[in-house]
Enzyme design. Structure first.
Site, PDB file in Angstrom:
ATOM      1  N   ASP A   3       0.861  -1.164   0.000  1.00 18.32           N
ATOM      2  CA  ASP A   3       0.000   0.000   0.000  1.00 18.32           C
ATOM      3  C   ASP A   3       0.910   1.231   0.000  1.00 18.32           C
ATOM      4  O   ASP A   3       2.118   1.122   0.219  1.00 18.32           O
ATOM      5  CB  ASP A   3      -0.892  -0.031   1.242  1.00 18.32           C
ATOM      6  CG  ASP A   3      -1.783   1.181   1.369  1.00 18.32           C
ATOM      7  OD1 ASP A   3      -2.418   1.552   0.366  1.00 18.32           O
ATOM      8  OD2 ASP A   3      -1.815   1.761   2.465  1.00 18.32           O
ATOM      9  N   ASP A   5      -0.367   5.056   0.990  1.00 15.00           N
ATOM     10  CA  ASP A   5      -0.771   5.935   2.096  1.00 15.00           C
ATOM     11  C   ASP A   5      -0.660   5.213   3.426  1.00 15.00           C
ATOM     12  O   ASP A   5      -1.304   4.175   3.633  1.00 15.00           O
ATOM     13  CB  ASP A   5      -2.230   6.377   1.908  1.00 15.00           C
ATOM     14  CG  ASP A   5      -2.358   7.683   1.157  1.00 15.00           C
ATOM     15  OD1 ASP A   5      -1.683   8.651   1.537  1.00 15.00           O
ATOM     16  OD2 ASP A   5      -3.144   7.733   0.197  1.00 15.00           O
ATOM     17  N   ASP A 169      -1.659  -0.662   6.182  1.00 17.56           N
ATOM     18  CA  ASP A 169      -1.854   0.064   7.440  1.00 17.56           C
ATOM     19  C   ASP A 169      -3.307   0.170   7.865  1.00 17.56           C
ATOM     20  O   ASP A 169      -3.583   0.557   8.995  1.00 17.56           O
ATOM     21  CB  ASP A 169      -1.286   1.483   7.314  1.00 17.56           C
ATOM     22  CG  ASP A 169      -2.145   2.357   6.410  1.00 17.56           C
ATOM     23  OD1 ASP A 169      -2.686   3.374   6.897  1.00 17.56           O
ATOM     24  OD2 ASP A 169      -2.287   2.025   5.219  1.00 17.56           O
TER      25      ASP A 169
END
Length: 227
Positions: A3, A5, A169
């Protein structure tokens, strides 16, 4: 499979600031009170813009939501531009060197709009490293938490998800990686450890310097890339 961000770049504080700032301008939203971190983590972090907007502004037209999203993303890029490099996740360069040393394939898989993804990767000097292998959720049939973006990346890389590591996250992204069949590592840039474990993360780390990550890597069986 990374990922972006909150995983490669600790960008969630910037997103939180932008949403908080712009939502305060919407008369009556949240009783004219600024959103808090809990609202952000539960309703925004890791999700694609379309479902976020549908939940926040259910009475708005799709066109109005899209206009608001475009303005929000433009504001994010303005604020992020000056701090991108210093927001790079700790230990990322070390992990990059390990990946290169093992000659492993990699891809970025994100729900961020492409201009944001490209700005973040360029800002931390990772755009050339990923090259064309940047999968955007809204450009797939379905964004995360559907596994489609991760399965798309696996197809581009020519590997099965079961032989991949996903680093995420957010609960949304972690669910996507788990549903794809990958080994999912959660990174603690915004969520609680228990939240990431509850959605299926099999390892949770503070950043890419975390000894738990490196202990795990020592025990990996590496499948050589096909020529």
């Amino acid at each position: 499979l990374f990922d972006i961000d909150g995983t490669l770049v600790n960008s969630d504080p910037i997103h939180f600031r932008v949403f908080r700032e712009l939502l305060l301008k919407e008369e009556g939203f949240n009783d004219n009170e600024p959103i808090d971190d809990d609202f952000f983590r539960k309703n925004i972090a890791g999700r694609a813009n379309a479902p976020i907007m549908a939940d926040i502004f259910p009475d708005w037209s799709v066109a109005s939501r899209e206009v608001w999203s475009i303005q929000k993303e433009a504001r994010f890029r303005v604020l992020a531009g000056a701090t991108m490099l210093e927001s790079k996740m700790g230990g990322l360069d070390r992990f990059r060197a390990w990946i290169d040393g093992k000659e492993l394939r990699k891809a970025a898989v994100t729900n961020a709009p492409r201009p944001n993804a490209e700005a973040m990767l360029s800002g931390i000097g990772f755009d050339a490293w990923f090259g064309e292998l940047v999968v955007i959720g809204d450009e797939c049939d379905r964004p995360k938490p559907d596994p489609c973006p991760y399965l798309t990346a696996c197809g581009l890389l020519g590997v099965s998800a079961e032989n991949c590591i996903v680093v995420e996250d957010s609960p949304s992204g972690a669910r996507a990686g788990v549903a794809a069949g990958a080994f999912v590592i959660g990174i603690l840039s915004g969520q609680d450890r228990s939240t990431l474990e509850d959605v299926g993360c099999r390892l949770v780390i503070n950043d890419f310097d975390d000894p738990r990550l490196w202990d795990h890597l020592k025990n990996l069986s590496i499948i050589p890339a096909c020529p």
